[in-house]
Structures are given as C-alpha cells and as structure tokens.
Design a protein around this motif. Structure first.
Motif, PDB file in Angstrom:
ATOM      1  N   SER A 160       0.770  -1.042  -0.089  1.00 33.54           N
ATOM      2  CA  SER A 160       0.137  -0.028   0.061  1.00 33.54           C
ATOM      3  C   SER A 160       0.875   1.373   0.163  1.00 33.54           C
ATOM      4  N   VAL A 161       2.066   1.150   0.615  1.00 35.74           N
ATOM      5  CA  VAL A 161       3.140   2.423   0.537  1.00 35.74           C
ATOM      6  C   VAL A 161       4.017   2.215  -0.497  1.00 35.74           C
ATOM      7  N   ALA A 162       4.154   1.242  -1.334  1.00 36.55           N
ATOM      8  CA  ALA A 162       4.986   0.747  -2.417  1.00 36.55           C
ATOM      9  C   ALA A 162       4.302   0.331  -3.503  1.00 36.55           C
ATOM     10  N   PRO A 163       3.475   1.182  -4.157  1.00 39.35           N
ATOM     11  CA  PRO A 163       2.897   0.708  -5.206  1.00 39.35           C
ATOM     12  C   PRO A 163       3.633   0.159  -6.291  1.00 39.35           C
ATOM     13  N   GLY A 164       3.286  -1.201  -6.859  1.00 44.68           N
ATOM     14  CA  GLY A 164       4.168  -1.441  -8.224  1.00 44.68           C
ATOM     15  C   GLY A 164       5.675  -2.064  -7.483  1.00 44.68           C
ATOM     16  N   VAL A 165       5.943  -2.087  -6.522  1.00 44.54           N
ATOM     17  CA  VAL A 165       7.314  -2.547  -6.095  1.00 44.54           C
ATOM     18  C   VAL A 165       7.213  -4.098  -5.660  1.00 44.54           C
ATOM     19  N   PRO A 166       8.144  -4.909  -5.929  1.00 43.96           N
ATOM     20  CA  PRO A 166       7.903  -6.242  -5.383  1.00 43.96           C
ATOM     21  C   PRO A 166       8.221  -6.209  -4.107  1.00 43.96           C
ATOM     22  N   VAL A 167       7.445  -7.369  -3.411  1.00 48.50           N
ATOM     23  CA  VAL A 167       7.819  -7.564  -1.986  1.00 48.50           C
ATOM     24  C   VAL A 167       7.890  -8.811  -1.748  1.00 48.50           C
ATOM     25  N   TYR A 168       8.787  -9.534  -0.905  1.00 49.87           N
ATOM     26  CA  TYR A 168       9.119 -10.776  -0.596  1.00 49.87           C
ATOM     27  C   TYR A 168       9.268 -10.917   0.885  1.00 49.87           C
ATOM     28  N   ALA A 169       8.865 -11.846   1.452  1.00 50.70           N
ATOM     29  CA  ALA A 169       9.073 -12.465   2.994  1.00 50.70           C
ATOM     30  C   ALA A 169       9.756 -13.636   2.953  1.00 50.70           C
ATOM     31  N   VAL A 170      10.818 -13.503   3.634  1.00 51.85           N
ATOM     32  CA  VAL A 170      11.845 -14.586   3.944  1.00 51.85           C
ATOM     33  C   VAL A 170      12.556 -14.968   5.103  1.00 51.85           C
ATOM     34  N   ASP A 171      12.919 -16.039   5.197  1.00 48.26           N
ATOM     35  CA  ASP A 171      13.710 -16.646   6.250  1.00 48.26           C
ATOM     36  C   ASP A 171      15.112 -17.284   5.826  1.00 48.26           C
ATOM     37  N   SER A 172      16.100 -16.267   5.977  1.00 46.22           N
ATOM     38  CA  SER A 172      17.360 -16.359   5.401  1.00 46.22           C
ATOM     39  C   SER A 172      18.166 -17.571   6.069  1.00 46.22           C
ATOM     40  N   LEU A 173      17.682 -17.924   7.179  1.00 41.41           N
ATOM     41  CA  LEU A 173      18.479 -19.191   8.074  1.00 41.41           C
ATOM     42  C   LEU A 173      17.996 -20.468   7.494  1.00 41.41           C
ATOM     43  N   THR A 174      16.591 -20.566   7.341  1.00 39.53           N
ATOM     44  CA  THR A 174      16.271 -21.696   6.727  1.00 39.53           C
ATOM     45  C   THR A 174      15.823 -21.740   5.279  1.00 39.53           C
ATOM     46  N   GLY A 175      15.869 -20.444   4.543  1.00 44.98           N
ATOM     47  CA  GLY A 175      15.820 -20.526   3.009  1.00 44.98           C
ATOM     48  C   GLY A 175      14.332 -20.613   2.820  1.00 44.98           C
ATOM     49  N   GLY A 176      13.123 -20.334   3.768  1.00 47.95           N
ATOM     50  CA  GLY A 176      11.871 -20.240   3.426  1.00 47.95           C
ATOM     51  C   GLY A 176      11.824 -18.825   2.462  1.00 47.95           C
ATOM     52  N   GLY A 177      11.076 -19.038   1.590  1.00 49.61           N
ATOM     53  CA  GLY A 177      10.830 -17.599   0.621  1.00 49.61           C
ATOM     54  C   GLY A 177      11.942 -17.328  -0.316  1.00 49.61           C
ATOM     55  N   MET A 178      13.072 -17.957  -0.114  1.00 46.88           N
ATOM     56  CA  MET A 178      14.200 -17.634  -1.104  1.00 46.88           C
ATOM     57  C   MET A 178      13.828 -17.856  -2.429  1.00 46.88           C
ATOM     58  N   GLY A 179      13.191 -19.007  -2.735  1.00 47.46           N
ATOM     59  CA  GLY A 179      12.953 -19.394  -3.989  1.00 47.46           C
ATOM     60  C   GLY A 179      12.155 -18.425  -4.760  1.00 47.46           C
ATOM     61  N   GLU A 180      11.447 -17.648  -4.361  1.00 46.55           N
ATOM     62  CA  GLU A 180      10.702 -16.533  -4.942  1.00 46.55           C
ATOM     63  C   GLU A 180      11.730 -15.252  -5.276  1.00 46.55           C
ATOM     64  N   LEU A 181      12.336 -14.931  -4.290  1.00 44.81           N
ATOM     65  CA  LEU A 181      13.404 -13.950  -4.154  1.00 44.81           C
ATOM     66  C   LEU A 181      14.430 -14.035  -5.093  1.00 44.81           C
ATOM     67  N   VAL A 182      14.958 -15.393  -5.372  1.00 44.23           N
ATOM     68  CA  VAL A 182      15.983 -15.461  -6.470  1.00 44.23           C
ATOM     69  C   VAL A 182      15.662 -14.915  -8.017  1.00 44.23           C
ATOM     70  N   THR A 183      14.363 -14.904  -8.216  1.00 43.69           N
ATOM     71  CA  THR A 183      13.918 -14.480  -9.545  1.00 43.69           C
ATOM     72  C   THR A 183      14.083 -13.058  -9.681  1.00 43.69           C
ATOM     73  N   GLU A 184      14.963 -12.344  -8.726  1.00 47.19           N
ATOM     74  CA  GLU A 184      15.129 -10.996  -8.967  1.00 47.19           C
ATOM     75  C   GLU A 184      16.838 -10.969  -9.105  1.00 47.19           C
ATOM     76  N   LEU A 185      17.303 -12.179  -9.128  1.00 49.51           N
ATOM     77  CA  LEU A 185      18.908 -12.170  -9.423  1.00 49.51           C
ATOM     78  C   LEU A 185      19.006 -12.353 -11.011  1.00 49.51           C
ATOM     79  N   ARG A 186      19.736 -11.268 -11.708  1.00 44.14           N
ATOM     80  CA  ARG A 186      19.890 -11.518 -13.347  1.00 44.14           C
ATOM     81  C   ARG A 186      21.312 -11.503 -13.373  1.00 44.14           C
ATOM     82  N   THR A 187      21.842 -12.094 -14.362  1.00 47.13           N
ATOM     83  CA  THR A 187      23.376 -12.174 -14.492  1.00 47.13           C
ATOM     84  C   THR A 187      23.895 -11.181 -15.095  1.00 47.13           C
ATOM     85  N   GLY A 188      24.872 -10.469 -14.580  1.00 52.18           N
ATOM     86  CA  GLY A 188      25.393  -9.066 -14.853  1.00 52.18           C
ATOM     87  C   GLY A 188      24.772  -8.037 -14.238  1.00 52.18           C
ATOM     88  N   GLU A 189      23.827  -8.220 -13.632  1.00 51.31           N
ATOM     89  CA  GLU A 189      23.361  -6.911 -13.028  1.00 51.31           C
ATOM     90  C   GLU A 189      23.816  -6.807 -11.356  1.00 51.31           C
TER      91      GLU A 189
END
Length: 341
Positions: A160-189
C-alpha cells in the motif's frame, strides 16, 4: 570476477590500452580493485586526490575505474572514475550539506527490513523515494518471517505504501521464501542492500552466496535493535553472475537531492488521485473537490500516507534551496517573516 557487467555505457568512456577494474571494497580510503585477472589493493593517485573537489567524486563501491598496476602488479593506482550510470546516495551525517555515495552503478536495491519491532512503513517510503531518484529499481525484502504471525498483512501494508514494488518475505536461515526472491537475481546486474542494523542483510548475502562470508550478529533482546556487524561496503559475485553490495546499517536515511517527479513515482497512488482533484494545483488541504481528501474519508487512502507525502516534498524543497542558496539563507527563507509557504 567476470566482467559481464561492463556494458557499452562504460566501454564508450575508455581509451585503448587503459586498464579497467571495478571497486569491490572501500575501507578508510583504501580500495580493492578487481579486473579479469586478479584482485588488487590500491589508492587514488596524488593527481586524482588534488583535483577532487567534493567527497562524492572519490571512487565508491560499484564504480568502474581506470588504474595503473604497480609494485610488480600487486597494487593499483587509481587515476580516473568512469561516469556512473546510477548513484545511490544520501545526505552525509552531521550538519554539513554534503552528498555521501552509498553505492554506484546499481540496477536494483533490496530494501531489507525485519518483520519485528524494526518494521516501519514510513522508513520504507523514504528508501523507495531515494532509490527511484538514484535510477535503480526498488525491491522490498521482509526478513525473519518465522518471527511474525501476520506476514500476509505486513506484505499488504508494504504494497500500500510502495505501489508496484515487488515484496518478498523470507527466512534467510532456513531458506523459506528464497525461491521467490532469487527471481530478482539476473546475471550481470548489480544489487545493493540497504536497511538498518540487525535486519539480516549479511545473513541474506551468506545464503545467496552459499557460504558464511559475512559476519552476523543478533539483535538486542530489550528493543530488537541491531548491532553494527558490517562496517564497510563490499561487492560480491553470486554463483549465477549477479553482483551484490552489502552496506553498513543505516538507522535513518537522510534524502539527498531529487525532485517532485520522484515523489510522484513513490506516491503514485496519490499522484493518480490528484488527477481527479477539482483544482490542478490542489494542495490536498482544505480545497473543495479534493479527490485525495475524499479517498481518505472513504478509507481508500490512509491519512498518514498523505502526511508522509507532504513531509517528503517539504524536505526535498529544503534540500533544493540549500543547494542553491546555502543553509543560513534557506533557514531565513523558510522560517523568517517572509517565509515561503
């Protein structure tokens, strides 16, 4: 380090025979410069140092530089910084009106915030504003989702405060939600991480790297505030060829520069509603036919959102005046008997 991020924008600025590297670390004026062959420690040349007029002209992490190897090729003398494609910066801490570079040549910025007491919508708005001004794209990463029972509600609040901005919820220790976040990782960027201390930036980087590269530290139990772990800026290459920059925690982001177009992009919901206001120059205060005020009354828009919008516009106006007239004259213009309204 592969040079798949050295685009035509940078190639056009170089001359034949020049040796090019990228700044991957900055600590107390000492740089790490990496090219296709090796990593070197280095510093700016004497000529460079004497021609620099402001701090922001010095190399920053993410910069491409022209350098000269010396000491049998083990060290680097930096002669020139190539023009930056994007610049993520803020007002330098303290009373001086100076720009501090957070990272250079960044494509995407991960706004990292924890789903604990640290969660703050107004801070997220400020980050989004500055990232749009930098030329990069924002992504919000909500960490420590295992400590929150209302994750979907928090995601909705951020959207609601960041219209159009991708939002991900993750647990970095267990890897929960990381599968969705890695779609933002692009080679060379290149991605930069920003956020307060203790929100899990270093833990997130360690997970993406697949190794314990960055030191981590817990938060204080009494107030859930983080302890400073990362004390310098550093660029890493992920296994898939994405580059990621870790930065020290920032308790507050003081805006630097920008214009109202950036605010309108950050607050695209208010900008959209403004198009339906009766008056073109509506201030969304007491004017009749104000679509923004009507949206607040009908529950479509939160009053705090409009308050934040007005606060950021005032802050950017003040920065614009300080840059043009200096601090003292600006204070008189804004607070004197003939103050600008």
């Amino acid at each position: 380090m592969k040079r798949n991020d050295f685009t035509e924008f940078f190639k056009a600025q170089t001359n034949e025979g020049e040796q090019i590297g990228r700044i991957t670390r900055l600590t107390h004026g000492l740089y790490t410069v990496v090219d296709d062959e090796q990593e070197r420690n280095g510093e700016v040349s004497g000529r460079f140092h004497h021609t620099v007029q402001v701090d922001k002209d010095y190399p920053a992490v993410g910069d491409w530089v022209v350098f000269e190897p010396y000491d049998a090729g083990a060290r680097a003398k930096i002669h020139r910084v190539l023009d930056r494609r994007t610049v993520l910066s803020r007002k330098k801490a303290g009373g001086s009106h100076q720009e501090q570079i957070i990272a250079a040549n960044v494509d995407t910025v991960f706004i990292v915030t924890a789903l604990t007491q640290e969660f703050n919508l107004r801070r997220i708005e400020r980050y989004v504003q500055q990232i749009y001004e930098s030329g990069a794209s924002p992504v919000v990463v909500l960490t420590k989702r295992d400590l929150c029972d209302t994750v979907p509600d928090h995601i909705t609040e951020v959207e609601s405060v960041a219209p159009g901005v991708p939002v991900y919820a993750v647990d970095s220790l267990t890897g929960g939600g990381m599968g969705e976040l890695v779609t933002e990782l692009r080679t060379g960027e290149t991605i930069s991480l920003v956020g307060s201390s203790g929100v899990g930036k270093s833990t997130l980087i360690n997970h993406l790297l697949g190794m314990e590269k960055q030191a981590t530290q817990g938060v204080r139990e009494e107030d859930q505030r983080g302890r400073h772990t990362t004390t310098h800026r550093e660029l890493f290459e992920l296994p898939n060829g994405t580059f990621i920059i870790d930065t020290p925690g920032m308790r507050e982001l003081q805006l630097w520069g920008g214009d109202e177009e950036g605010v309108d992009q950050t607050f695209s919901d208010i900008d959209r509603l403004s198009g339906s206001c009766k008056f073109r120059d509506c201030k969304h205060e007491q004017e009749p036919g104000c679509a923004v005020k009507q949206a607040i009354e009908e529950g479509e828009l939160e009053a705090a959102r409009l308050k934040s919008y007005n606060k950021l516009k005032r802050e950017l106006k003040r920065l614009e005046l300080k840059d043009r007239y200096g601090t003292h004259r600006t204070n008189r213009m804004l607070h004197g008997p003939n103050a600008i309204k």
